[in-house]
Write an enzyme that holds these catalytic residues in place. Structure first.
Site, PDB file in Angstrom:
ATOM      1  N   ARG A 616      38.330  32.710  50.056  1.00  0.00           N
ATOM      2  CA  ARG A 616      39.331  31.744  49.597  1.00  0.00           C
ATOM      3  C   ARG A 616      39.065  31.416  48.122  1.00  0.00           C
ATOM      4  NH1 ARG A 616      42.096  27.794  52.578  1.00  0.00           N
ATOM      5  NH2 ARG A 616      40.634  27.973  54.317  1.00  0.00           N
ATOM      6  N   GLU A 693      30.427  35.931  38.995  1.00  0.00           N
ATOM      7  CA  GLU A 693      29.908  37.111  38.313  1.00  0.00           C
ATOM      8  C   GLU A 693      30.637  38.402  38.674  1.00  0.00           C
ATOM      9  OE1 GLU A 693      26.164  36.150  40.068  1.00  0.00           O
ATOM     10  OE2 GLU A 693      25.191  35.932  38.110  1.00  0.00           O
TER      11      GLU A 693
HETATM   12 MO1  MOS Z   1      23.187  33.637  36.761  1.00  0.00          MO
HETATM   13  S1  MOS Z   1      22.587  35.230  35.630  1.00  0.00           S
HETATM   14  O1  MOS Z   1      22.357  33.727  38.186  1.00  0.00           O
HETATM   15  O2  MOS Z   1      23.183  32.325  35.811  1.00  0.00           O
END
Ligand code: MOS
Length: 729
Positions: A616, A693
């Site tokens: 989500r 990320e």
């Molecule tokens: Mo991240 S590189 O786990 O801030």
């Protein structure tokens, strides 16, 4: 009043889908945005504390030996200078920000050039800077230590190794195979805001205004370094100007400020200079990665090998986990993986922007592109044919995985079917190519706590030591609370970044929003139950919206139900059996169009698209921004970004934003992002996974694969700067 929740079973009830306020998922602005763009959000170095003096840190000029400050007395007598401090407690390496590893201290011995070995404190910043520059640092008994990852001594990382089936045999019998080695350079996290701390003591109690990602760990690290009890330490960090891993753990300036402030009995401010951020915070390890792939005539993998070498300082346990997604992204029953850690004297290696996958998936995706070309199969089709039914090593099911959809939908959105053949399309002086790559990142839930108070005036307050490092935490936690309690977003106050508040997961590893969001959700569930009890109905039968509660055919204002009381609950979430029961990860696909200049080899990214699935989506705007940020870093990783080390002593040669080339606006074309609708019941009761990320985990390969499509050149040594491209043309 504590509501415990352990993620032991899938959350199939999907309560967020039942709520009426309509906040979760909405592309809402960040509430703190106006403060930031108008310069009125106070960052660590901007606090004005009465009586504050200034410290400037001093660097080691070589990479071994005992440090002697030869003109220390002279410098101590310079105008305004209050103290020249060399102390065993100063950090030798920045801390990694993990629960189990104590920070490495002992700044009286050098381990790498640029290590911060002393702090000079003066009445003014200018006096401190002058004195720090005047200090003569002499290294006794120092000889240069190894700095080259190719020749340094290595340690095998047995826990990362895998040997399944017979890879050699699979390669021998394969219709198509590749065996390629790629290298990626070190990267610097390069946050906009340098690391900075202001320390002030009140008796034995320390308050540190700093810029950190994971305050509960940072507080323990600081207490550990100083030799005091964590209860004596408070860290305040409401705004963080980027971290990208370098603020996961304590940086050296915090300990220096705390020691100096104690010694002088005055608040001390220490900010790292930009060069010091590059020399003494956290780098991503350079990597050397060999990938072997063996496939049948249709491109179906039956062998996958990934062998990596990374590096770190002696004594550091962190090893860039480049194999992480290679374990589950593709099928292939014969699998072999290994990892070596070279011990060398460059600055400390640690987590930087998706440690592991950012470089590991990138190289795997380059190898897949090489296989596609070798086998004469479309790169998207090759990936579609190799999506494993279950985790190919553990046999576990995937918790949720719209990988196939991301590949197909991304290809459609980008217009992949118009991909030219290799070296086929030219526009004037520019060679045009298309490239693509898959995205993958592990998903984790972490311990996290938040307190939520529903107030009789119809507002609610969320409190946790969670940080917002520019990612949208203030926005998202307010959305979740507003959704669950039926309040408009502007009636929720979110207070973050203070260790006096309940300890959160912190911002790292893409787990922040899901983990801290779940703690808010759990607290709100408890509040809803208490409301239901008062009204003598079932919690599920409450409809909360716009500050009113509807139940059993009647509607009341929340204030009337509360009758002057406040309901306060602490939500405490812990990971549980679902972390192990299934394979949890996020997936996606990148598509890039590049133009390579036929005469110079310069590459420009013309457009880039990413399709991602991460459970989500909690806020469509902040999630999209995270993905755009990741893809932007992918452009840098592909074309320009490299922390360059002097081969003699390992010092960072490009220690500033002018020479360390992260992409700027002119390098970044239109980026488009598609977020696929998904619910992951195993990941969290929000059915959300981490997305922070995902945008960088393979992105660079889409660009370098595009360079191959344009030019027929494989640059296997990142970044693909023009000198490397032109050599092959
Ligand atoms: Mo991240 S590189 O786990 O801030």
């Amino acid at each position: 009043m504590t509501e415990h929740f352990k993620m032991d079973a899938p959350a199939t009830d999907r309560r967020l889908d039942d709520m009426a306020q309509g906040l979760v998922g909405a592309p809402l602005d960040r509430p703190e945005g106006p403060l930031k763009v108008s310069g009125t959000a106070t960052y660590a170095n901007e606090w004005q504390v009465d009586g504050m003096v200034h410290g400037v840190m001093v660097r080691a000029p070589t990479n071994s030996g005992r440090i002697v400050l030869s003109n220390r007395d002279e410098v101590a007598n310079l105008p305004g200078v209050l103290s020249v401090i060399q102390d065993e407690r100063l950090l030798r390496n920045p801390a990694q920000g993990t629960a189990n590893q104590a920070p490495v201290q002992g700044a009286q011995h050098a381990a790498y050039v640029g290590q911060l070995i002393a702090v000079v404190v003066a009445e003014s910043f200018e006096q401190a800077r002058h004195a720090a520059q005047s200090l003569q640092v002499v290294l006794e008994n120092g000889e240069l230590m190894p700095v080259d990852p190719v020749t340094a001594a290595v340690e095998a990382q047995e826990d990362q190794a895998l040997d399944q089936g017979d890879l050699e045999g699979a390669i021998t019998g394969a219709a198509h195979s590749v065996d390629v080695t790629y290298t990626t350079p070190s990267h610097s996290s390069s946050p906009m805001e340098p690391h900075a701390s202001i320390a002030s003591w009140d008796g034995d109690d320390l308050t540190l205004r700093g810029s950190y990602q994971m305050l509960k760990y940072n507080r323990n690290e600081l207490a550990d370094a100083l030799g005091v009890h964590p209860d004596r330490v408070r860290i305040i960090s409401p705004y963080v100007g980027g971290g990208f891993g370098s603020k996961l753990g304590l940086a050296p300036e915090a300990v220096a400020a705390a020691i100096a402030a104690k010694e002088l009995g005055r608040p001390v401010s220490v900010a790292l200079q930009r060069q010091q951020v590059y020399e003494a915070t956290m780098r991503r390890s350079e990597t050397s990665q060999r990938v072997r792939l063996a496939a049948d005539a249709e491109g179906r993998l039956n062998g996958l090998g990934h062998d990596a070498r990374v590096s770190n300082l002696p004594g550091e346990t962190f090893a860039e986990p480049v194999l992480q997604a290679s374990h589950f992204l593709y099928a292939g029953e014969n699998r072999q993986m290994s990892m070596e850690l070279a011990r060398l004297h460059r600055l400390c290696a640690g987590s930087v922007r998706a440690p592991g996958e950012a470089v590991g998936v990138t190289v795997l995706e380059n190898a897949m592109d090489e296989l596609a070309h070798e086998a004469g199969i479309d790169p998207v089709e090759l990936r579609l044919r190799n999506i494993p039914e279950k985790d190919p090593e553990s046999g576990k099911e995937f918790s949720s995985r719209r990988f196939r959809d991301a590949l197909e939908s991304g290809a459609r959105a980008f217009g992949w079917s118009k991909r030219p053949g290799v070296m086929e399309r030219r526009e004037g002086e520019w060679l045009i190519g298309y490239g693509m790559a898959s995205a993958a990142r592990i998903n984790v839930l972490m311990d996290s706590q938040a307190r939520v108070a529903l107030q009789p005036d119809g507002r609610a307050r969320v409190e946790t030591d969670m940080t917002d490092i520019g990612t949208g935490t203030y926005a998202i936690l307010g959305q979740i609370a507003g959704e669950m309690l039926g309040l408009p977003r502007d009636r929720i106050d979110v207070v973050l970044g203070d260790t006096d508040l309940p300890p959160a997961a912190g911002s790292g590893g893409s787990w922040g929003a899901t983990s801290s969001g779940t703690s808010v959700y759990v607290a709100c569930q408890a509040i809803r139950r208490q409301l239901a009890e008062r009204l003598e109905v079932e919690e599920q039968d409450l409809l909360l919206k716009d500050g009113r509660v509807t139940y059993a055919n009647q509607t009341k204002a929340l204030g009337d139900v509360l009758q002057g009381d406040e309901i306060v609950k602490l939500g405490y979430v812990q990971p549980g059996d679902t972390s192990e029961a299934v394979r949890q990860a996020t997936f996606g696909a990148y598509f890039a169009e590049v133009a390579v200049h036929a005469a110079s080899g310069e590459t420009r990214v013309r457009r880039m698209h990413g399709s991602f699935a991460a459970g989500r989506i909690l806020n469509a705007k902040t999630a999209r921004s995270q993905c755009i940020g990741g893809m932007t870093f992918g452009i840098g990783m592909a074309l320009t970004e490299e922390l360059a080390f002097d081969p003699r002593d390992g010092h960072v040669a490009n220690h500033n934003l002018a020479e360390y080339h992260i992409p700027v606006n002119a390098d970044v074309p239109q980026l488009t992002v598609e977020l696929l609708e998904e619910r992951d019941d195993w990941a969290s009761p929000l059915q959300a996974k981490g997305i922070g990320e995902l945008g960088i985990c393979g992105a660079a390969a889409a660009i370098t694969n595009g360079i191959f499509n344009a030019t027929g050149v494989r640059v296997r040594d990142y970044p693909a700067t023009l000198d490397k491209v032109i050599t092959g043309m």
